[in-house]
Design a protein around this motif. Sequence first.
Motif, PDB file in Angstrom:
ATOM      1  N   ASN A   1      12.220   6.318 -10.190  1.00  0.00           N
ATOM      2  CA  ASN A   1      10.783   6.084 -10.011  1.00  0.00           C
ATOM      3  C   ASN A   1      10.555   4.850  -9.143  1.00  0.00           C
ATOM      4  O   ASN A   1      10.063   3.817  -9.607  1.00  0.00           O
TER       5      ASN A   1
ATOM      6  N   MET B   1       0.826  11.840  -8.928  1.00  0.00           N
ATOM      7  CA  MET B   1       0.359  11.035  -7.787  1.00  0.00           C
ATOM      8  C   MET B   1       1.305   9.868  -7.456  1.00  0.00           C
ATOM      9  O   MET B   1       1.684   9.708  -6.298  1.00  0.00           O
ATOM     10  N   PRO B   2       1.720   9.053  -8.440  1.00  0.00           N
ATOM     11  CA  PRO B   2       2.709   8.015  -8.092  1.00  0.00           C
ATOM     12  C   PRO B   2       4.006   8.625  -7.544  1.00  0.00           C
ATOM     13  O   PRO B   2       4.609   8.074  -6.627  1.00  0.00           O
TER      14      PRO B   2
ATOM     15  N   LEU C   1      -5.801   5.865 -17.867  1.00  0.00           N
ATOM     16  CA  LEU C   1      -4.827   6.949 -17.710  1.00  0.00           C
ATOM     17  C   LEU C   1      -4.997   8.000 -18.795  1.00  0.00           C
ATOM     18  O   LEU C   1      -4.736   9.177 -18.566  1.00  0.00           O
TER      19      LEU C   1
ATOM     20  N   LYS D   1       3.472   9.498  -4.030  1.00  0.00           N
ATOM     21  CA  LYS D   1       3.447   8.284  -3.219  1.00  0.00           C
ATOM     22  C   LYS D   1       4.842   7.716  -3.012  1.00  0.00           C
ATOM     23  O   LYS D   1       5.112   7.069  -2.009  1.00  0.00           O
ATOM     24  N   HIS D   2       5.726   7.944  -3.979  1.00  0.00           N
ATOM     25  CA  HIS D   2       7.115   7.501  -3.846  1.00  0.00           C
ATOM     26  C   HIS D   2       7.968   8.510  -3.080  1.00  0.00           C
ATOM     27  O   HIS D   2       9.189   8.339  -2.992  1.00  0.00           O
TER      28      HIS D   2
ATOM     29  N   MET E   1       0.840  -1.199   0.000  1.00  0.00           N
ATOM     30  CA  MET E   1       0.000   0.000   0.000  1.00  0.00           C
ATOM     31  C   MET E   1       0.878   1.252   0.000  1.00  0.00           C
ATOM     32  O   MET E   1       1.807   1.368   0.778  1.00  0.00           O
ATOM     33  N   LEU E   2       0.614   2.140  -0.928  1.00  0.00           N
ATOM     34  CA  LEU E   2       1.388   3.377  -1.041  1.00  0.00           C
ATOM     35  C   LEU E   2       0.471   4.545  -0.717  1.00  0.00           C
ATOM     36  O   LEU E   2      -0.601   4.654  -1.300  1.00  0.00           O
ATOM     37  N   ARG E   3       0.888   5.388   0.184  1.00  0.00           N
ATOM     38  CA  ARG E   3       0.032   6.524   0.518  1.00  0.00           C
ATOM     39  C   ARG E   3       0.744   7.832   0.204  1.00  0.00           C
ATOM     40  O   ARG E   3       1.965   7.923   0.231  1.00  0.00           O
ATOM     41  N   CYS E   4      -0.057   8.843  -0.093  1.00  0.00           N
ATOM     42  CA  CYS E   4       0.512  10.159  -0.355  1.00  0.00           C
ATOM     43  C   CYS E   4       1.038  10.745   0.945  1.00  0.00           C
ATOM     44  O   CYS E   4       0.444  10.539   1.997  1.00  0.00           O
ATOM     45  N   PRO E   5       2.150  11.492   0.881  1.00  0.00           N
ATOM     46  CA  PRO E   5       2.544  12.258   2.067  1.00  0.00           C
ATOM     47  C   PRO E   5       1.495  13.354   2.311  1.00  0.00           C
ATOM     48  O   PRO E   5       0.738  13.700   1.410  1.00  0.00           O
ATOM     49  N   LYS E   6       1.458  13.864   3.520  1.00  0.00           N
ATOM     50  CA  LYS E   6       0.440  14.885   3.856  1.00  0.00           C
ATOM     51  C   LYS E   6       0.656  16.165   3.069  1.00  0.00           C
ATOM     52  O   LYS E   6       1.788  16.620   2.917  1.00  0.00           O
ATOM     53  N   PHE E   7      -0.444  16.737   2.574  1.00  0.00           N
ATOM     54  CA  PHE E   7      -0.391  18.075   1.972  1.00  0.00           C
ATOM     55  C   PHE E   7      -1.771  18.700   2.059  1.00  0.00           C
ATOM     56  O   PHE E   7      -2.751  18.004   2.343  1.00  0.00           O
ATOM     57  N   GLU E   8      -1.824  20.006   1.851  1.00  0.00           N
ATOM     58  CA  GLU E   8      -3.110  20.684   1.754  1.00  0.00           C
ATOM     59  C   GLU E   8      -3.470  20.782   0.277  1.00  0.00           C
ATOM     60  O   GLU E   8      -2.585  20.794  -0.585  1.00  0.00           O
TER      61      GLU E   8
ATOM     62  N   GLY F   1      -2.875  14.118 -12.686  1.00  0.00           N
ATOM     63  CA  GLY F   1      -2.429  13.349 -11.518  1.00  0.00           C
ATOM     64  C   GLY F   1      -1.820  11.994 -11.833  1.00  0.00           C
ATOM     65  O   GLY F   1      -1.333  11.317 -10.942  1.00  0.00           O
TER      66      GLY F   1
END
Lengths: 175, 340
Positions: free
Chosen positions: B128, B39-40, B108, B43-44, B1-8, B35
């Motif tokens: 990547n 987005m990937p 995509l 997540k990376h 599972m890959l999650r985005c780092p926090k951002f506004e 995105g």
Amino acid sequence: MRLLNLRVNGDALSTAAPAHWTLLEVLRYRLGLTGSKQGCDKGDCGACTVLVDGKPVLSCLTLAALVEGREVTTIDGLMPAHIRAGGTGADPVQEAFDRCGALQCGFCQPGMMLSARALLNRTPHPTRAEIKDALAGNLCRCTGYTQILQAVELVIAEAGGAAVVPTDWRAELEQ
Amino acid sequence: MLRCPKFELATPTSVAAATRLLADAGPSAMILAGGTDVMPNLKHELFTPALVVSLARIPELNGIRRAEDGSLVIGAMTTIEAVAANSQVRERATVLAQAASLIAGPQLRTMGTLGGNVLLETRCQWYNQSYFWRQALGFCIKKDGTKCHVVEGGAKCVAAASNDSAPALMTLDAELHFESVEGRRSVRIEEFWLGDGVFNKKINAGEILVEITLPSTPSGHRSAYGKLRERGSIDFPLLGVAARLDLGKDERVERADLVITALAARPHRVQRAGEILRGTQVGSEDFVTRVGELARLAHKQCHPLENIPGDAPWRKAMVAVYARRTLLAAAAGTGPVHHL
């Protein structure tokens, strides 16, 4: 936290999630709609495919806040929508996948069936090339592609009222 | 599972509001178009912005129209799918429609935008990857480190330009239009690239790509796109080849152009393409011979590296094959050239 007003499978739902959450995370971990699968989580596999305004998109790469005001359809909504439209039982795509044995582990199936549904809504009588193209973004690692293509052809044939003998795809693929 | 780092997240509804937001937030802000690439990368943890500015709710950035002078104006947020399907693009800028039709997979293409593809981050198999993967190996020159894993002892990043739209737009003499709080700026796509894999674009802080214009093409215009990739259904290019032939009287070549991408940081325009093909008659034996000569020249000029998947020697061998096939497809008015 951000308040989210979403339309999912015909229902107006309100929930809250951080701004960086994807649509897939909100569907699975806020709304409990676990039909959409979390596979690669970076846009390769297609297991998380949902329909947004009728078009297949990857929910793992879509921020949840950006689908506010748009209609989201997940695999969980396919059968209810079919029944609301006057049908009985599951959506014909789901029926056909079942009857053709178009699955092994089943993980790719929700995305695969939504891509097929979007194709058939747009083009009721697609050619084989169009079917392959529409399903190109959904990976099946059990390699059940033959039966998957067969299932989509079955839906098309039955919608036309034909007595159905599933096409033998193997002969063509081996050429 | 890959999650985005926090951002506004900000969702401005006009270009003016978006440029204002970017100017106020400074380098901690990042633009999000479709995105599919950002987005990937988020997540990376390749990018860790404090604020993400989505352009999805700005209607003025969407759409394809024909300007009074005959040029085609494509809004930066027009989806790849819409570009591939547009009848004017297909007819007048065939190479772009073909390139768009071969970008990624159907989902995509529905999400990704032409502007996003033009500004695609350069790619490398050592870059990547997830944070865990990168730190296990030792960070590279492009992000957080000092060593290049592609070229031993290399001081310059060689991550590959992997956008299919770029070579196509280069053969079409496209112009890119940016907006910022400072005003509007236009640049020919030819002059937009830098030879540095860390960041290969001449774009200023706070600028948004708003439009891409394609000058009108002459009636004898023929073009085609060829793409080599691992899986015919979804991948980034291992090679992208854009070919343009403008034919005059008796179907004789007046202008020829060949641009190849997915090598290093910027797309490569094959030198002397016009010189070799000019004056030859399409369909003649001489034309086929000259196309072969140009393909061999392309092979000599292009140097694929081990920066993206696919053996570099094989990709180099394929340069000649794809250059020849794409030029012949352009001449015949067919294409795209694709192995599946």
